[in-house]
Design a protein around this motif. Structure first.
Motif, PDB file in Angstrom:
ATOM      1  N   THR A  10      -8.019   5.951  -5.198  1.00  0.00           N
ATOM      2  CA  THR A  10      -7.456   4.647  -4.858  1.00  0.00           C
ATOM      3  C   THR A  10      -7.783   3.524  -5.877  1.00  0.00           C
ATOM      4  OG1 THR A  10      -7.566   5.274  -2.455  1.00  0.00           O
ATOM      5  CG2 THR A  10      -7.224   2.825  -3.267  1.00  0.00           C
ATOM      6  N   SER A  43      -9.108  12.092  -3.120  1.00  0.00           N
ATOM      7  CA  SER A  43      -8.213  10.930  -3.273  1.00  0.00           C
ATOM      8  C   SER A  43      -8.716   9.844  -4.116  1.00  0.00           C
ATOM      9  CB  SER A  43      -7.970  10.366  -1.938  1.00  0.00           C
ATOM     10  OG  SER A  43      -8.788   9.460  -1.644  1.00  0.00           O
ATOM     11  N   THR A  80       0.508   5.587  -0.248  1.00  0.00           N
ATOM     12  CA  THR A  80      -0.251   6.713  -0.473  1.00  0.00           C
ATOM     13  C   THR A  80       0.608   7.785  -0.787  1.00  0.00           C
ATOM     14  OG1 THR A  80      -1.989   5.873   0.976  1.00  0.00           O
ATOM     15  CG2 THR A  80      -1.811   8.452   0.555  1.00  0.00           C
ATOM     16  N   ARG A  93       0.749  -1.173  -0.082  1.00  0.00           N
ATOM     17  CA  ARG A  93      -0.012  -0.029  -0.032  1.00  0.00           C
ATOM     18  C   ARG A  93       1.059   1.265  -0.129  1.00  0.00           C
ATOM     19  NH1 ARG A  93      -4.784  -1.641  -0.245  1.00  0.00           N
ATOM     20  NH2 ARG A  93      -5.745  -3.247   0.877  1.00  0.00           N
ATOM     21  N   THR A 105      -2.964   4.916  -3.543  1.00  0.00           N
ATOM     22  CA  THR A 105      -3.817   6.155  -3.429  1.00  0.00           C
ATOM     23  C   THR A 105      -2.942   7.356  -3.501  1.00  0.00           C
ATOM     24  OG1 THR A 105      -4.947   4.869  -1.468  1.00  0.00           O
ATOM     25  CG2 THR A 105      -5.124   7.264  -1.475  1.00  0.00           C
ATOM     26  N   ALA A 157      -3.666  11.346  -3.002  1.00  0.00           N
ATOM     27  CA  ALA A 157      -4.572  12.149  -2.300  1.00  0.00           C
ATOM     28  C   ALA A 157      -4.071  13.741  -2.421  1.00  0.00           C
ATOM     29  CB  ALA A 157      -4.329  11.807  -0.539  1.00  0.00           C
TER      30      ALA A 157
END
Length: 189
Positions: free
Chosen positions: A118, A116, A15, A13, A123, A125
């Motif tokens: 995803t 954001s 971001t 993951r 992701t 943002a």
């Protein structure tokens, strides 16, 4: 000694936070694979469906941009991150759809709006209207690189955007629960 191999499966993951106007450039890499370069990341597209799903996500984000970052609401100021990590992201899966999350400055505890997109474990943002607009331009350009090849049978970027707008007109936008006017009223109380 007969050691059994252990298989571990994990999903990464990541971001990426973007606060304002920035560069977002699509190109063909040295390996002839489309790339999108944004602050702190280079994103490599290995599957045309992935490029289409990301472009659909940014079309959805653009459709609600005025509701999240209306001109009359101050977007606040985002602090610079204490740590910057540069990433190389390979998008090689076949995702189903993008998830859009939004919060206006009016309801944000820190007074900063956020929008954001995803897809899978990535992701992006954005904390300002300018950041979203830069991402929309960059992802459109990246999608055009893939769709322009012609060998993948992808619709044009304009056709995808028109379909997303038609879906919004038919079904509305479920990600945003209140209008920006309602959110402003809550914040000013």
């Amino acid at each position: 000694m007969n050691a059994e191999a252990e298989t571990v499966s994990a999903m990464s993951r990541l971001t990426i936070h973007l606060a304002g106007e920035h560069e977002a450039d699509a190109s063909i890499g040295l390996t002839l694979i489309p790339l999108l370069k944004i602050p702190t990341a280079v994103i490599e597209f290995r599957h045309p469906t992935c490029a289409r799903v990301w472009w659909e996500g940014w079309c959805e984000a653009a459709a609600i941009l005025d509701r999240i970052f209306p001109e009359q609401v101050d977007a606040g100021e985002m602090r610079e991150p204490e740590l910057t990590i540069n990433s190389f992201v390979i998008l090689d899966d076949v995702p189903r759809r993008a998830r859009i999350r939004a919060r206006s400055a009016a309801v944000s505890p820190d007074g900063i709006g956020a929008l954001s997109v995803t897809v899978g474990g990535l992701t992006i943002a954005c904390a300002s209207r300018a950041a979203v607009e830069c991402q929309v331009r960059g992802w459109r350009e990246a999608y055009d690189v893939f769709a322009g090849d012609g060998g993948f049978g992808l619709p044009s970027a304009d056709e995808v955007a028109a379909r997303v707008r038609a879906d919004h007109a038919r079904h509305g936008v479920s990600e945003l629960l209140a209008t920006s006017e309602d959110q402003v009223a809550v914040r000013t109380r």
